[in-house]
Structure formats: C-alpha cells, structure tokens
Motif scaffolding. Structure first.
Motif, PDB file in Angstrom:
ATOM      1  N   TYR A   1      10.652  -6.932  -1.465  1.00  0.00           N
ATOM      2  CA  TYR A   1      10.047  -6.663  -2.397  1.00  0.00           C
ATOM      3  C   TYR A   1      10.928  -5.389  -2.773  1.00  0.00           C
ATOM      4  O   TYR A   1      11.893  -4.466  -2.241  1.00  0.00           O
ATOM      5  CB  TYR A   1       8.658  -5.383  -2.212  1.00  0.00           C
TER       6      TYR A   1
ATOM      7  N   GLY B   1       8.890  -4.203  -7.925  1.00  0.00           N
ATOM      8  CA  GLY B   1       7.382  -5.301  -7.362  1.00  0.00           C
ATOM      9  C   GLY B   1       8.648  -6.701  -6.089  1.00  0.00           C
ATOM     10  O   GLY B   1       8.899  -5.723  -5.319  1.00  0.00           O
TER      11      GLY B   1
ATOM     12  N   ALA C   1       7.980  -0.923  -3.195  1.00  0.00           N
ATOM     13  CA  ALA C   1       6.253  -1.379  -3.272  1.00  0.00           C
ATOM     14  C   ALA C   1       6.115  -2.011  -2.189  1.00  0.00           C
ATOM     15  O   ALA C   1       6.052  -3.317  -2.504  1.00  0.00           O
ATOM     16  CB  ALA C   1       6.159  -1.768  -4.940  1.00  0.00           C
TER      17      ALA C   1
ATOM     18  N   GLY D   1       3.310  -2.190  -0.615  1.00  0.00           N
ATOM     19  CA  GLY D   1       2.192  -2.636  -0.109  1.00  0.00           C
ATOM     20  C   GLY D   1       1.787  -3.601  -0.734  1.00  0.00           C
ATOM     21  O   GLY D   1       1.138  -4.373  -0.214  1.00  0.00           O
ATOM     22  N   ALA D   2       2.140  -4.167  -2.251  1.00  0.00           N
ATOM     23  CA  ALA D   2       1.224  -4.945  -2.571  1.00  0.00           C
ATOM     24  C   ALA D   2       1.977  -6.490  -1.837  1.00  0.00           C
ATOM     25  O   ALA D   2       1.592  -7.628  -1.748  1.00  0.00           O
ATOM     26  CB  ALA D   2       1.800  -4.845  -4.560  1.00  0.00           C
TER      27      ALA D   2
ATOM     28  N   GLN E   1       0.205  -7.272   1.227  1.00  0.00           N
ATOM     29  CA  GLN E   1      -0.594  -7.853   0.681  1.00  0.00           C
ATOM     30  C   GLN E   1      -0.224  -9.322   0.963  1.00  0.00           C
ATOM     31  O   GLN E   1      -0.942 -10.783   1.493  1.00  0.00           O
ATOM     32  CB  GLN E   1      -1.068  -7.620   0.408  1.00  0.00           C
ATOM     33  N   ARG E   2       1.182  -9.714   0.502  1.00  0.00           N
ATOM     34  CA  ARG E   2       0.798 -11.420   0.076  1.00  0.00           C
ATOM     35  C   ARG E   2       1.624 -11.593   1.249  1.00  0.00           C
ATOM     36  O   ARG E   2       1.254 -12.929   1.894  1.00  0.00           O
ATOM     37  CB  ARG E   2       2.474 -11.035  -1.032  1.00  0.00           C
TER      38      ARG E   2
ATOM     39  N   GLY F   1       2.841   1.361  -3.778  1.00  0.00           N
ATOM     40  CA  GLY F   1       1.213   0.378  -3.356  1.00  0.00           C
ATOM     41  C   GLY F   1       0.192   0.888  -2.699  1.00  0.00           C
ATOM     42  O   GLY F   1      -0.714   1.038  -3.499  1.00  0.00           O
ATOM     43  N   ILE F   2      -0.769   0.288  -1.068  1.00  0.00           N
ATOM     44  CA  ILE F   2      -1.331   0.915  -0.790  1.00  0.00           C
ATOM     45  C   ILE F   2      -1.683   2.219  -1.006  1.00  0.00           C
ATOM     46  O   ILE F   2      -0.659   3.086  -0.802  1.00  0.00           O
ATOM     47  CB  ILE F   2      -1.772   0.339   0.501  1.00  0.00           C
TER      48      ILE F   2
END
Length: 654
Positions: free
Chosen positions: A347, A350, A380, A382-383, A386-387, A415-416
């Motif tokens: 990350y 993105g 980033a 957070g995303a 999750q992935r 992110g989150i």
C-alpha cells in the motif's frame, strides 16, 4: 524475420526484471564472529574491478542489480588480512548470499615504522585540514553513527534541526570524508540518528505499591512482545537515551529466553516461581514468575497461511525501512515449507496485491516479488488492511496458522477513518481466527503507540526490527513461536496473603493490567502464547515483619486453547523462603539485571539503589545459558549506556 525479432524483443523485456533483481549480499565478520564495520568490499569480474561498497554497522554488504555470472569478491580493512573469494557464482533472479570471515593481521599490527617528519611551510593553495579516527577510538565513543564520528573533527557541527552535518567555512561539495578508504562527499551528510520528536509513544504511569490487606489480587494479561528492547537498543546505538515511555520494562525482560523447565506431556505450559532479595532496595524481596510454553519446531508446526501487508509509501524509502523489510522477508522465505502459503499486499496511496497465495516451496517466485518492491506515494493502510484480511479468509487453514503480518513505520494517515474503528475491525477479524502481527521499522516518524495497540487487538506479536540480526531472531530463530499460537487469552492473577505480604508492586505490564473481575470473564481479551515462548513477571515485595518462610500466596492462571472459547484454569502456590542473591538461579539474576537497567533508563522513582553498573554486574554473572549471545550483547549495551550517560553528564546535558 519480423516475427522472430518481435519474439526476441519480448523475451528480452521479460528478462529485464529478472536481471535487475539479481543481487549478492552477505556479512563480513572477524574470526571471533564480530562484525567488521566499514570494511571495503570490491567486486571483480574477469579480473576487472566492477564496483565496490562498504559494510554497515552490523557488518553487512549488498550489491544489487548484478548480471548473472562468476565473480571474485575481495574484502579489506586496516589491521586485517585481505580476503579474496574466487569463483563466486551469481545466479539470475536470486538474492545470492556470501559471508566472509577476516583474520586479524597480527604481523602488520606489530610492525611500527618511525620516520622523521619536518613541518612544511604554509602552502597558500592548500587550504585543507585532515583528521584520522582509528577503530579503537570508534569503539570508545558513545556513538557509532557516521555523522557523530565525523563531528569529532574541528570545523564540523551537528545541526539536529535540519538533519544535516554542517561544515563551517565550506562550500557545497568542498569537503570529503574517507571512511576506511571510501570517499564520502558533501557539505552535509544525512543524519540517521533517531529522535523522539516525530515518534509516538503511549504514556506509561508506573505501577505503585499496593497494600495487600486492602487489595490482595493483582491481575494482568501476559505480554510476549519484544519491540521495546530493540527500539531502546536503536536509540543507545545511535548515541541517544530513549524517551522514558519507550521503555516498557516487561518487554525488555521478555526479550530474552529463560531456561524454565519444559511442560509435562499434554500441558500447554509449565510454571516456575522463585523468591530472593531485591537488588536495588534493601529489605525488599523480588518474586520471579516464569512460564514456559511447549516447544515445536518449524517442521512440526501446522501449515501457515501468511499475508504480508507491506508499507511501500514514500516514508519507507530510507535504508532502515523498506530495504530492511525486503531482507527480513528473504530470511523468512528460506524457512517456508511446501504446505505454507504466502501472499503479499502493498500500500502507498492505493493498494496492490503483489503476490497471490503462493506455496512456500516456490521461493524464487516469492523473492522476485519481494526484490521488486519500491517505495513512493502516500500512505493508505486501511483499504489495504481489509484486502489482506480478505486474502487470509479466502485461503483460510482450519487447522493451521492464519495471520496478517504488517510491516510499516506506523505512519497511517489515510484509510479506515479512526483509530477506534481500525482497532474494532482488527478485533472482529481476530474472532474469526485470523491474527495480526506487526513488524515495526525505521526512525523519525515511528508510531510505536499505534503499532503496539494494533498487535494487541489482533492477538499477534509486535517486534521492532532495527537490523538484519533482529529480523533473523524474530522470523527464523523464533519463527515457530512468532507464528504458531499454543494458547490465547492468557491471564495471570496473583493472590497475596496479607499475613506475609505488607505491600507489593508489579514491575512493568502497565498497559496490560486487568480488573480482578476480568480474570474469570472469558469475553475479556488477553495475550497469546506461542510455541516455546517464555513469559517472565517480577513483583517487588515488602514482607510482613516476622513472616519469613511463609508462602506469599497463590498464582492463578487462565488460558484458552487456540480453537476454544472457554478458558482452562491452573493454580500454583507461591514460595515463602527467600534465598540469598548468590543462591538464586541465573534466570532470577538476569531478569533482575534487566529490570535494574530499565529502572535506570526510566529514571524510575522506585529505582532505589539501582545503577547501570549494578545491572551490568548482575547480568555478567548470569550468562551461562546464552547460545545466541543475546545476554552477552545486553552486557555490551549496558556498557554503551554507561559511556553515553557519562558523556552526557560531562557535557551538562543530563
């Protein structure tokens, strides 16, 4: 013909990444195993010098982006015999390894040639000044940072605010440094020393003495994290004292292995207790509690489903961050088995799935991805997190170890939406059997407080990697324990007898304290124990007068098997007979030495007679079981700290 040319070009394009990832690295040591720092390493091909580099502070060197072929590697350093290794095969697309041992050149060291010297007249065109710092002087300095060494030369100042080394009266690029024959140019050298100014540490309010007659129960979660010790070492090695809140005493104590007895067959762990005098407070006692988990080799460990979540943002570009992450992953990759699965998510602004789940025996494929990682862009986390969990769930091993391993400097900024939401997300995933471990890297913007919480919420381990040796300790030597949990939600509760104990104080574990009622509450989260892990806790005791020899109370213990939701219970009677210090075990004396050291670093109000010299003496007498030399390294760290504090006191900075 045109079709053949296009095919050839396509093959060349495909081959370029493979060639660019070909490297040669290793470590240069002397015949005692100590690193040879700043040694010159030259690379030859067909008798022609191709390139050269120098070893770092731990003796490591690396040549990247090599062409495959046969090379010769030559190392040299003042006071050592030059070493040359011929016919070194460098294979395409691989991280090739070559360690070199150098031998001290006793003959040349003993030969001293004295020549007459005449002071020359002033040469108007020569406005240079030179100074030489030899290895013995380097060893005796309170720092081994390159800038601090250079700053011993007249005309040099250390400008902390600008992170530069300033040369007074110098034009840009007018000053040269030669470190063991290696030329370092410039008016400013990037400063690598850590500073707590941009880093984050949670406040630690030290535990106070508690009257046993008022509150007999002391309850806390175990902690097998070790990040604080290597982080403290990073500060000391760079010539700075760490901030007090970076010194989590229990993590310093638990950094080391202790020779506790193995559990009986069928038991998750064994418990050992010992009582002796408190070295830093006359009349007080020290209660030592040790827990040992059953051992499992990496070969016998269940299959691992690992998802590496790697921060490749711009903040990770320095040598002690992403390049060290890649070296660490290289070490772990060598230990993977065919039944293990590895994925990689990166990350930076993105996120990207750099490697879909891959069998551990496809080491070349894994390393090709690792070696190709580069840094740049925003952060980033957070995303991407999750992935990573999605991949872990998709390839979940019901009877294995399922874990996301986050490698970062902790600088999440996108992110989150909030820390609370992030912690809740990780705790939710923990309940599904997917744990989160955290590997921290770097200096300057390091967020220790944030990373520790994430690992705690994820039922995982938290380590700080300050060098390749620490990476090897965490990901190779202790890999089975790091990745294979044998018990979760492990809680300790000590019930003191007020007839024998006047007051008590738990040393460390300030952020692991639990309420008395939490002990029997199976919904309350606590720490996990890995295979072969040891847990050590110390209590400082003020005994009741005339109650010598009577048991102090009872140790209660609760834990869950990894796949269970209901806890199991054990209890152990605490000793009452206090031994003389010289009669205590090496486990007792060494743990006491580390606690003494932590009290000094924190300048604790409870430190009493604790001194660095006392810590050194205790540790030096408890080094018999030290196969990995960690205890010996600790003694050297205390010596460095003594030199550093003396220098700071002399300079009036303390």
């Amino acid at each position: 013909m045109k079709t053949k040319l296009l095919a050839l070009l396509a093959l060349l394009v495909l081959a370029l990444p493979l060639i660019s990832q070909t490297s040669l690295s290793g470590r240069v040591t002397d015949d005692t195993g100590e690193p040879v720092i700043f040694a010159s390493v030259a690379l030859y091909k067909h008798g022609v010098l191709i390139t050269g580099t120098e070893t770092d502070i731990d003796g490591y060197y690396r040549f990247a982006s090599l062409d495959p072929g046969t090379y010769a590697v030559e190392t040299s350093y003042i006071g050592y015999t030059k070493q040359r290794v011929e016919r070194v095969l460098v294979y395409a697309g691989k991280a090739n390894k070559l360690d070199i041992e150098m031998t001290a050149d006793a003959v040349n060291l003993d030969e001293v040639v004295v020549t007459s010297y005449k002071v020359p007249l002033v040469t108007q065109d020569n406005c240079t000044q030179g100074a030489t710092i030899v290895s013995d002087q380097i060893r005796n300095l309170p720092t081994r940072n390159l800038n601090s060494l250079a700053a011993t030369t007249a005309g040099v100042s250390d400008a902390k605010a600008s992170n530069e080394l300033k040369i007074r009266g110098s034009r840009s690029n007018a000053t040269d440094y030669y470190v063991d024959g290696i030329r370092v140019q410039g008016n400013a050298i990037p400063e690598q020393a850590p500073t707590a100014a941009g880093e984050g540490y949670a406040e630690i309010v030290e535990n106070e003495f508690i009257t046993a007659g008022t509150e007999a129960f002391s309850t806390f979660s175990i902690d097998v994290d070790k990040a604080a010790y290597s982080n403290v070492r990073r500060f000391i090695t760079a010539g700075q004292l760490p901030p007090a809140d970076a010194v989590r005493t229990e993590e310093l104590i638990n950094y080391f292995d202790y020779a506790y007895p193995l559990p009986e067959v069928g038991n998750a762990f064994a418990v050992e207790t010992e009582l002796g005098p408190c070295p830093w407070q006359e009349g007080h006692q020290l209660l030592h509690i040790g827990i040992k988990g059953f051992e499992a080799s990496p070969v016998d460990a269940p299959p691992a489903n690992l998802v590496f979540l790697i921060d490749v943002s711009g903040s990770m570009g320095s040598p002690n961050k992403l390049p060290l992450v890649k070296q660490a992953l290289g070490l772990l990759t060598e230990e993977l088995r065919a039944q293990d699965r590895v994925s990689i998510v990166t990350y930076a602004g993105g996120f990207q799935v750099a490697l879909l789940p891959t069998s551990g025996d496809q080491k070349e494929k894994i390393m090709n991805v690792v070696n190709g990682l580069g840094s740049g862009g925003g952060t980033a986390g957070g995303a991407a997190l999750q992935r990573a969990y999605e991949l872990a769930r998709q390839y979940f091993q019901p009877n294995g170890s399922n874990r996301v391993i986050l490698a970062t400097d902790g600088d999440f900024n996108v992110g989150i939406s909030s820390p609370e939401e992030l912690e809740a997300f990780i705790a939710e995933k923990r309940a599904t059997g997917i744990y989160l471990s955290v590997l921290g890297f770097g200096t300057g913007n390091y967020k220790d407080d944030r990373l520790e919480i994430l690992a705690n919420k994820g039922n995982g381990n938290y380590a700080y990697i300050d060098g390749i040796k620490e990476a090897e300790k965490v990901l190779v030597t202790e890999m089975a324990g790091t990745l294979f949990a044998i018990a979760k939600d492990v809680k300790l509760q000590v019930e003191f007898d007020s007839a024998t104990v006047q007051t008590y104080r738990l040393i460390g574990y300030e952020n692991r304290l639990l309420d008395k009622e939490d002990f029997e509450d199976d919904s309350k989260d606590a720490g996990e124990l890995g295979a072969g892990h040891t847990v050590t806790a110390l209590y400082e005791i003020v005994p009741q007068p005339g109650a010598e020899g009577e048991p102090l109370g009872t140790l209660h213990l609760r834990y869950k098997e990894p796949a269970e939701s209901q806890s199991r219970y054990l209890k152990h009677e605490l000793p009452g007979d206090a031994q003389l210090l010289e009669q205590t075990s090496e486990n007792f004396r060494f743990a006491a030495a580390v606690a003494t050291y932590a009290h000094c670093l924190r300048d604790s109000k409870h430190k009493g007679l604790a001194t660095l010299s006392l810590a050194r003496e205790l540790a030096d007498q408890a080094r018999q079981d030290d196969l990995e030399n960690y205890r010996a390294d600790f003694v050297e760290l205390i010596k460095q700290t003594e030199n550093l504090t003396a220098q700071l006191a002399k300079a009036g900075q303390k």
